[in-house]
Design an enzyme around this catalytic site. Structure first.
Site, PDB file in Angstrom:
ATOM      1  NE  ARG A  34      -0.019  -0.316   4.955  1.00 48.66           N
ATOM      2  CZ  ARG A  34       0.937   0.471   5.462  1.00 48.66           C
ATOM      3  NH1 ARG A  34       1.204   1.638   4.911  1.00 48.66           N
ATOM      4  NH2 ARG A  34       1.663   0.079   6.503  1.00 48.66           N
ATOM      5  CE1 TYR A 140       8.341 -10.556  15.765  1.00 56.91           C
ATOM      6  CE2 TYR A 140       7.607 -10.351  13.508  1.00 56.91           C
ATOM      7  CZ  TYR A 140       8.423  -9.953  14.540  1.00 56.91           C
ATOM      8  OH  TYR A 140       9.338  -8.946  14.329  1.00 56.91           O
ATOM      9  CE  LYS A 144      10.664 -11.203  11.547  1.00 55.60           C
ATOM     10  NZ  LYS A 144      11.138 -10.614  10.272  1.00 55.60           N
TER      11      LYS A 144
HETATM   12  C1  VAH Z   1       6.757  -6.901  17.978  1.00 52.47           C
HETATM   13  N1  VAH Z   1       7.970  -4.836  17.531  1.00 52.47           N
HETATM   14  O1  VAH Z   1       6.384  -6.389  19.008  1.00 52.47           O
HETATM   15  C2  VAH Z   1       7.942  -6.268  17.255  1.00 52.47           C
HETATM   16  C3  VAH Z   1       9.233  -6.869  17.711  1.00 52.47           C
HETATM   17  C4  VAH Z   1      10.597  -7.640  19.647  1.00 52.47           C
HETATM   18  C5  VAH Z   1       9.308  -7.025  19.224  1.00 52.47           C
HETATM   19  O2  VAH Z   1       9.466  -8.067  17.098  1.00 52.47           O
HETATM   20  O3  VAH Z   1       6.221  -7.870  17.532  1.00 52.47           O
END
Ligand code: VAH
Length: 314
Positions: A34, A140, A144
């Protein structure tokens, strides 16, 4: 030229502006799913681009003769818990696209950010080592951790020059973060000035590793400019600057915003924060490529309040 994927994000926006200052506006192509801020859109080439589409990324790389890619597109920890499949698809397929372009020698160098989210609740919490137990409990964090393994594999197997750091929570004023657990450390400054009070979604004594965005951008560029032969880590470097609790950042704000009040209503993000370390051992980054942070909490608060007041004043 340089291509940034996810250029409209919290890191991507400032990275694009800094790279354009350094290498010239026309040599830094910003792209995202976007459009972004005015300063981003007006300062150089921009493409609407889906980082999960190999063909679209390849076309852009060939069209602009891209040599380096900064892959900043990702879904962060809190949002990824709500949309696990979408988070996995975005975070992993965008990385495979860029790693494969480098494997096919269509680009020369990649920057890809990892996160302290790769650590889990049974990782040593204080001065978390570069090499340690990593059992992330968030989508997440899993994406990673897996991404780090693929980066190390593509470097070892195909000689891909991919470089990465495990960012802590990042504090910035130019762009709102989206969907992170550490975002409280940005929201608190904005609410302090707008309302004089803030209801924090983490407990007062939740210590997390944090970094001011200026340090984070400098770390990314310094790592990309360092001599590749000196880099002993090709998964992702631990990177530290400071650690604080919501109580400590609130007190640093009260020193410059008299009467600022905070209260605490922990939500689902407390469990995410509890699974992350309190402080990071980044001695390998300091040794291999001379990492050194410049912003502590006091200096961060001074700068955030000053810049946000100027923004409001405008
Ligand atoms: C989050 N800002 O809060 C990111 C980051 C370590 C935190 O990966 O998901």
């Amino acid at each position: 030229s340089i291509l940034i994927l996810g250029a409209c994000g919290q890191i991507g926006t400032e990275l694009t502006l800094e790279l354009r200052k350094k290498f010239g506006n026309e040599n830094v192509i910003a792209s995202d799913i976007r459009e972004g801020s005015e300063s981003l859109m007006e300062s150089g080439p921009f493409e609407i681009l889906d980082a999960t589409s190999y063909d679209a990324v390849e076309d852009t790389v060939m069209h602009y003769e891209v040599e380096e890619v900064y892959l900043m597109a990702a879904m962060l920890s809190a949002t990824a818990e709500k949309f696990p499949e979408r988070a996995w698809n975005l975070n992993m397929n965008s990385l495979f696209n860029v790693l494969n372009l480098a494997k096919e020698k269509k680009i020369d160098k990649i920057f890809w950010p990892s996160s302290i989210a790769v650590f889990g609740k049974n990782t040593p919490k204080e001065n978390t080592p570069q090499h340690t137990l990593m059992e992330p409990s968030t989508v997440y964090g899993i994406s990673k951790q897996t991404g780090e393994r693929w980066c190390a594999y593509y470097h070892a197997k195909y000689g891909v020059d991919v470089r990465s750091v495990r960012f802590p929570g990042l504090i910035s004023w130019k762009t709102q973060p989206g969907g992170g657990t550490t975002d409280y450390a940005v929201d608190i400054y904005i609410k302090a000035l707008e309302e004089g009070k803030y209801t924090c979604f983490l407990k007062e004594d939740t210590t997390l590793p944090m970094m001011y965005m200026e340090d984070a951008i400098r770390a990314s560029i310094e790592l990309m400019e360092s001599d590749g032969d000196k880099l002993s880590i090709r998964s992702s470097y631990n990177l530290g600057a400071m650690s604080f609790t919501p109580g400590e950042i609130a007190r640093s704000i009260q020193a410059v915003v008299p009467g600022f009040k905070i209260d605490y209503e922990p939500d689902f993000r407390q469990a995410i924060a509890d699974s992350w370390p309190g402080s990071i051992d980044d001695s390998q980054a300091r040794k291999d490529w001379g990492w050194k942070p410049e912003f502590n909490l006091e200096r961060t608060t001074e700068e955030m309040i000053r810049e946000l007041r100027a923004l409001k004043g405008r």
